[in-house]
Design an enzyme around this catalytic site. Sequence first.
Site, PDB file in Angstrom:
ATOM      1  N   TYR A   1      33.721   9.152  42.473  1.00 36.01           N
ATOM      2  CA  TYR A   1      34.130  10.452  42.576  1.00 36.01           C
ATOM      3  C   TYR A   1      33.166  11.405  43.555  1.00 36.01           C
ATOM      4  CZ  TYR A   1      35.392  15.398  41.599  1.00 36.01           C
ATOM      5  OH  TYR A   1      35.739  16.577  41.649  1.00 36.01           O
TER       6      TYR A   1
ATOM      7  N   GLU B   1      37.839  17.245  47.710  1.00 40.22           N
ATOM      8  CA  GLU B   1      37.466  16.234  46.649  1.00 40.22           C
ATOM      9  C   GLU B   1      38.081  15.082  46.856  1.00 40.22           C
ATOM     10  OE1 GLU B   1      38.743  16.423  41.778  1.00 40.22           O
ATOM     11  OE2 GLU B   1      39.834  17.374  43.126  1.00 40.22           O
TER      12      GLU B   1
END
Length: 424
Positions: A145, A234
Amino acid sequence: MLRIACKKSLNSVEVLRKTLNISTKQKRHLNLLEYQSKELLRDCGISVQNFAIVDDLNKANSALEKLSADEFVIKAQVLAGGRGKGWFDNGFKGGVHVTKDRTAVVEVVKNMLGHRLITKQTSEDGILVHKIMIAESVNIKQETYVCILMDRQYNGPVLIASPAGGIDIETVAKTNPELIKTVSLDIYHGIDDDIAKDVSTFLGFTHPDVQEKAIFELKNLWKLFVDIDALQVEINPLVETTDKQVVAVDAKIAFDDNAQFRQQDLFALEDSDEKDPREADASRFNLNYISMDGNIGCLVNGAGLAMATMDIIKLNGGSPANFLDVGGSVKEDQVYQAFRILSEDPKVKVILVNVFGGIVNCATIAKGIAAAFRNLQLKIPLVVRLEGTNVKEAKKFLAESGLPIITANDLDEAAKKAVSSVKL
């Protein structure tokens, strides 16, 4: 579930901010579809899966011919989360499908395209699917991530990274905070080789060839963040493949509306078909509107006051039909347009106006209310609470207008009168 609750609280980065004690930001409005975000990534040198877009069933086969893979991912392109667990108005289940059968791809597209997808973040009617993305699947070795976002607490951008990608990052932050790395970034310096190498090592990209690619991806991610005036980029997950590639499999991007004058081409990408027609209508008059599920229409100046108004309506047993912030410098014509939008909503059974005049003049609001009431020939109850600049003049104007307007001295009284008016 209220749509505004979905829009304002289901984003994983918002929850992660709270978990990590990172301050929240103002909500922005430009939203792009997944394939558009991936095109931005690709144009900035970030590796993404090969994909094709289908907006006409007759083009499905030709789109598929552009792709070469052992497995394909088919995704409905809508602005809503929970697509994988959603269902269509024709009974077809799942807005995300994975198949190794090339012949099955067209059948999946047929069941998605032109049908309405219902998820936990849409209304009961769902969202009409105009586009389908067909992407080549990748063989994943590990998922990570990565997110870059603007943060007031750090007075600038921060990089958040975790080797536990592909899952809800807020869960990781709560249960395994040691798997979260936060790096404050200098807006002028950004992500250099040292920062990128340190982060890539933390993420587990340890093979020299893979780490070199991860460093390249992270530096390009920063370039994209700056080039498009992003508030958030993101990537979840950023993956290492079995053939030692680093690929951004999924992306979410939030944009700074204040930079629209610099990013006109980017803002022109927004698909108006994906927006609620009333939201699109309101934006033309610089009104901030979000439709909800209740029957009390709200017209308020200021986002905080609007949220408080909805809360008090709920506390008094009512249900707001919308969030509508007319802003601090509202003009009489904007008041009229706000009333028009509310009155055209068949769910709205009463309108509640709650205005605190600081910058805005209450007399301006009162004149706009009276003009809208007469011109629209309003047939539903109208409850008005005004306070602040020129409030006495405003109240006198409404009292002498001869219109059947229900007035209130405070917000609690206004909410009670609005709720009781619905029941009449």
